[in-house]
Design a protein around this motif. Structure first.
Motif, mmCIF file in Angstrom:
data_model
loop_
_atom_site.group_PDB
_atom_site.id
_atom_site.type_symbol
_atom_site.label_atom_id
_atom_site.label_comp_id
_atom_site.label_asym_id
_atom_site.label_seq_id
_atom_site.Cartn_x
_atom_site.Cartn_y
_atom_site.Cartn_z
ATOM 1 N N SER B 26 -26.176 31.597 -35.472
ATOM 2 C CA SER B 26 -25.722 30.120 -34.725
ATOM 3 C C SER B 26 -24.155 29.879 -34.360
ATOM 4 C CB SER B 26 -26.334 29.243 -35.456
ATOM 5 O OG SER B 26 -25.129 28.700 -36.273
ATOM 6 N N VAL B 27 -23.330 30.505 -34.947
ATOM 7 C CA VAL B 27 -22.321 29.739 -34.920
ATOM 8 C C VAL B 27 -21.372 31.194 -33.563
ATOM 9 C CG1 VAL B 27 -19.978 29.364 -35.478
ATOM 10 C CG2 VAL B 27 -21.543 29.975 -37.074
ATOM 11 N N ASP B 28 -21.434 29.967 -32.197
ATOM 12 C CA ASP B 28 -20.740 30.354 -30.888
ATOM 13 C C ASP B 28 -19.362 31.068 -31.300
ATOM 14 O OD1 ASP B 28 -20.404 31.832 -28.666
ATOM 15 O OD2 ASP B 28 -21.446 30.117 -27.334
ATOM 16 N N TRP B 29 -18.576 31.560 -31.557
ATOM 17 C CA TRP B 29 -17.067 31.853 -31.879
ATOM 18 C C TRP B 29 -16.396 31.951 -29.932
ATOM 19 C CZ3 TRP B 29 -15.414 30.420 -36.149
ATOM 20 C CH2 TRP B 29 -16.568 30.491 -37.336
ATOM 21 N N ARG B 30 -17.381 32.752 -29.859
ATOM 22 C CA ARG B 30 -16.665 33.074 -28.058
ATOM 23 C C ARG B 30 -16.363 31.891 -27.250
ATOM 24 N NH1 ARG B 30 -20.096 36.558 -23.699
ATOM 25 N NH2 ARG B 30 -20.045 34.587 -22.279
ATOM 26 N N GLU B 31 -17.805 31.194 -27.191
ATOM 27 C CA GLU B 31 -17.583 29.829 -26.146
ATOM 28 C C GLU B 31 -17.305 28.513 -26.826
ATOM 29 O OE1 GLU B 31 -17.742 29.836 -22.953
ATOM 30 O OE2 GLU B 31 -18.118 31.503 -22.129
ATOM 31 N N GLY B 32 -17.281 28.608 -28.692
ATOM 32 C CA GLY B 32 -17.697 27.702 -29.418
ATOM 33 C C GLY B 32 -19.332 26.316 -29.615
ATOM 34 N N GLY B 33 -19.256 25.880 -31.096
ATOM 35 C CA GLY B 33 -20.231 25.445 -30.985
ATOM 36 C C GLY B 33 -21.040 25.951 -31.342
ATOM 37 N N TYR B 34 -22.480 25.575 -31.507
ATOM 38 C CA TYR B 34 -23.527 26.163 -32.395
ATOM 39 C C TYR B 34 -24.610 26.921 -31.471
ATOM 40 C CZ TYR B 34 -20.936 23.837 -35.890
ATOM 41 O OH TYR B 34 -19.729 23.525 -36.696
ATOM 42 N N PHE B 35 -25.322 27.849 -31.745
ATOM 43 C CA PHE B 35 -26.542 27.702 -30.969
ATOM 44 C C PHE B 35 -27.734 27.572 -31.610
ATOM 45 C CE2 PHE B 35 -24.373 31.950 -29.456
ATOM 46 C CZ PHE B 35 -24.231 31.953 -28.467
ATOM 47 N N THR B 36 -28.741 26.917 -31.323
ATOM 48 C CA THR B 36 -29.624 26.167 -32.443
ATOM 49 C C THR B 36 -30.973 27.213 -31.644
ATOM 50 O OG1 THR B 36 -29.727 24.675 -31.310
ATOM 51 C CG2 THR B 36 -28.048 24.082 -32.950
ATOM 52 N N CYS B 37 -31.049 27.607 -30.727
ATOM 53 C CA CYS B 37 -32.594 28.378 -30.563
ATOM 54 C C CYS B 37 -32.923 29.345 -31.025
ATOM 55 C CB CYS B 37 -32.434 27.937 -28.578
ATOM 56 S SG CYS B 37 -33.060 25.972 -28.477
ATOM 57 N N LEU B 38 -32.799 29.960 -32.264
ATOM 58 C CA LEU B 38 -32.681 31.203 -32.979
ATOM 59 C C LEU B 38 -33.845 31.159 -33.242
ATOM 60 C CD1 LEU B 38 -29.903 30.103 -35.199
ATOM 61 C CD2 LEU B 38 -29.743 31.466 -33.257
ATOM 62 N N ASP B 39 -34.545 32.377 -33.292
ATOM 63 C CA ASP B 39 -36.092 32.722 -33.496
ATOM 64 C C ASP B 39 -35.315 33.851 -34.957
ATOM 65 O OD1 ASP B 39 -38.813 34.225 -33.048
ATOM 66 O OD2 ASP B 39 -38.425 35.156 -31.533
#
Lengths: 393, 393
Positions: B26-39
């Motif tokens: 979930s961690v977006d180290w590049r742009e910051g914040g978290y992805f949550t739409c994960l399969d």
């Protein structure tokens, strides 16, 4: 002969089951307008008035009056809805609410143009009952207002935000086509012809040749497929779009597009149909990735109703046997799962496997519209085709 | 001994399956914040950032850091979310967006206060990591702002319309309770104590003694039961409310309310549980009339997770065997239907009968929150209860 059988079946279902249900249970003669939150037997479980469905029902009863029989009770029902709509549904700036109290006071505003779209259709069809040219003028002027709202969503309170992919929605083209087909003969505006050509061209930009369907969103550039909206396929909507664009292409003399529209209808049915349990799905992802809609795999009444008329239309125009095969399949599924002869009108919602999830006949989106429209259009189209056959013989 | 078994099971599920899933995917180290739409396997199917879930995940990783182990990688994940939240999630008036582009540009504004509610929780828990008192002050000031937004929805663009029944929402009391429990020790404001008392009293006004549950809406007068909202029971929400109010009553010394809260928990489980297929329903109508929500009969992960902790809490406080019976039942259902040991984290959505409808592990509402919170709280509560037993022995 199988087609006269279907024509009679749809006529009977329309006039003996569906319309009597709405006549008996939906009309609020006391406060005006229509109840649409009706349980299986017609009991009202929410007395509020949902504006999309006020317009749709005015349109339906006006159309019945105009095309089936000039029955005073049908006209009175249309008038009851029209007076309520014009008396209560608009705010001071002319925007249409989504929901009203039973007595008409505003209850909820949705930042979308659709309530007004159905008001355009209602005004135009009601004008044809002989009600007066003020309805015709109101339809035309509201039509152009809706075009503005579609082009500038900020006018309805939905600001364009810089981080949103720049998608164009199929729904925009479809509602423009829907309204244009209804007002074309009364608009008296040369801009409308060009708009109808553009509308057809823009809707066909949603064509995804790899899958043979219309996608819900277009634009968004190369990254469009990163987003659920960019991969979204709504089989019922794609099928509805196919028959609307078919009629639109005929109306404006763009028959060169009919093969493509026919292929879209075939592709949408093929991809949208659940081979295991039958019926058209509600939502699909063309890459088979997860959907955000919890109800995606459910079977709703309206995609099946749209498919019924779309295949009737395609068969009547082409006499191609594949459309009869699809019609038989859809008719069998739709009537087995949704028709409710005991109480009238169709059920609305089953799960993927076919279990009934809701006993209701109407709610905030299901009213007197998809089922009777599909039945009326199918019946009339089959009857005309039958007359043509008899004339040719 | 069954309880140490559960404590170990929840600890293991939390630390070996659930949290590693979010750390890995979930961690977006590049742009910051978290992805949550994960399969299921963690693949991102929508790269946008959903703000409710940014706040929730910051809160969760801060809580793990504060209460489980001071691991730098957990703190770094919380910091990554906090910088993104504070950098991008607010508009010029300090209102929180619902959705942002992957890079943080605003994408959708929801006319609701919940994105800010989870920001309050995030700021308060993050402040406790030693991050600095500016986070504590921001949490407290945002808390009072959210109270204003709840009292005056027009500030978020949702005008009160004269035709809408004057319902009070259980969600308002619940989010106030949720935030108050998180900031009570840092607020330093005498008004907060009174607010917590009022919040408990107002939440308990939702009690429907005939059914032994909390209704979603109260007020609306004698006609309230005419409306779907006035008859709406959300079993998972009523169960979540029960454990929150239990902790709130303990915190403010209102133990006279505990028998009533206990009866609400029992009533909510009894009415909300599907005796035929297991699990808590999503929505029910207390008069068994139709529901407007298409997904009403589905089984979602979070009501089961809430019920898991609620029964653990009730058993730890009362040692009453009936709570152990409920816990065994819920635990069996939840782990059978939702746990996914192969890939980590729980599934989210099944139909009533138990068929998996979505393979996803996260979306715009499901993130790193309900499952790990329930597991952490249950594990810790069972461990404390175990220690008390050992001390008493």
């Amino acid at each position: 002969m199988i087609l006269p059988h279907y024509a009679a079946k749809y006529q009977t279902n329309l006039l003996d089951s569906v319309i009597p249900f709405w006549v008996r249970h939906s009309v609020d003669w006391r406060e005006g307008g229509y109840f649409t939150c009706l349980d299986r037997d017609g009991a009202v479980y929410d007395p509020r008035k949902y504006v999309w469905l006020q317009g749709r029902q005015i349109w339906m009863f006006s159309r019945l009056y105009n095309q089936v029989e000039r029955r005073q009770d049908w006209l009175d029902i249309a008038t009851n809805g029209m007076n309520f709509l014009l008396g209560h549904a608009r705010d001071a700036e002319g925007r249409y609410y989504f929901r009203l109290a039973r007595d008409g006071r505003p209850s909820f505003f949705q930042r979308k143009p659709y309530a007004a779209v159905f008001a355009v259709m209602a005004l135009a069809e009601y004008a044809r009952t002989g009600a007066g040219e003020q309805y015709r003028d109101a339809a035309v002027s509201l039509f152009w207002q809706v075009i503005e709202w579609i082009r500038q969503p900020a006018l309805l309170g939905r600001d364009a935000l810089p981080g949103q992919p720049s998608f164009q929605s199929l729904a925009d083209s479809i509602v423009i086509a829907k309204m244009a087909l209804e007002i074309e003969d009364i608009a008296g505006d040369p801009r409308l012809g060009q708009l109808m050509h553009n509308c057809l061209d823009e809707a066909l930009l949603h064509h995804d040749p790899a899958n043979g369907i219309l996608l819900e969103s277009r634009g968004g550039g190369e990254e469009a497929r990163l987003y659920p909206e960019g991969r979204l396929f709504n089989p019922g909507h794609s099928v509805e779009a196919a028959w609307l664009l078919w009629l639109l292409a005929e109306r404006i003399g763009r028959s060169e597009q009919l093969p493509r529209i026919q292929s879209i209808l075939e592709g949408s049915l093929a991809m949208g149909w659940d081979e295991e349990f039958g019926g058209l799905y509600y939502f699909m992802d063309i890459e088979r990735r997860p959907l955000l809609q919890l109800e995606a795999s459910m079977k709703l009444w309206w995609p099946q109703a749209e498919a019924l008329f779309a295949t009737v239309l395609a068969h009547s125009r082409t006499a191609d046997a594949r459309w009869l095969t699809w019609l038989e399949r859809i008719d069998e599924y739709a009537f087995r799962c949704f028709d409710d002869p005991g109480h009238g009108e169709w059920f609305g919602y089953r799960d993927r496997q076919g279990n009934l999830t809701h006993t209701l006949k109407g709610n905030h989106y299901k009213g007197c519209f998809h089922v009777p429209r599909a039945l009326l259009f199918s019946w009339k189209t089959l009857s005309e085709a039958g007359e043509n056959v008899r004339r040719d013989a």
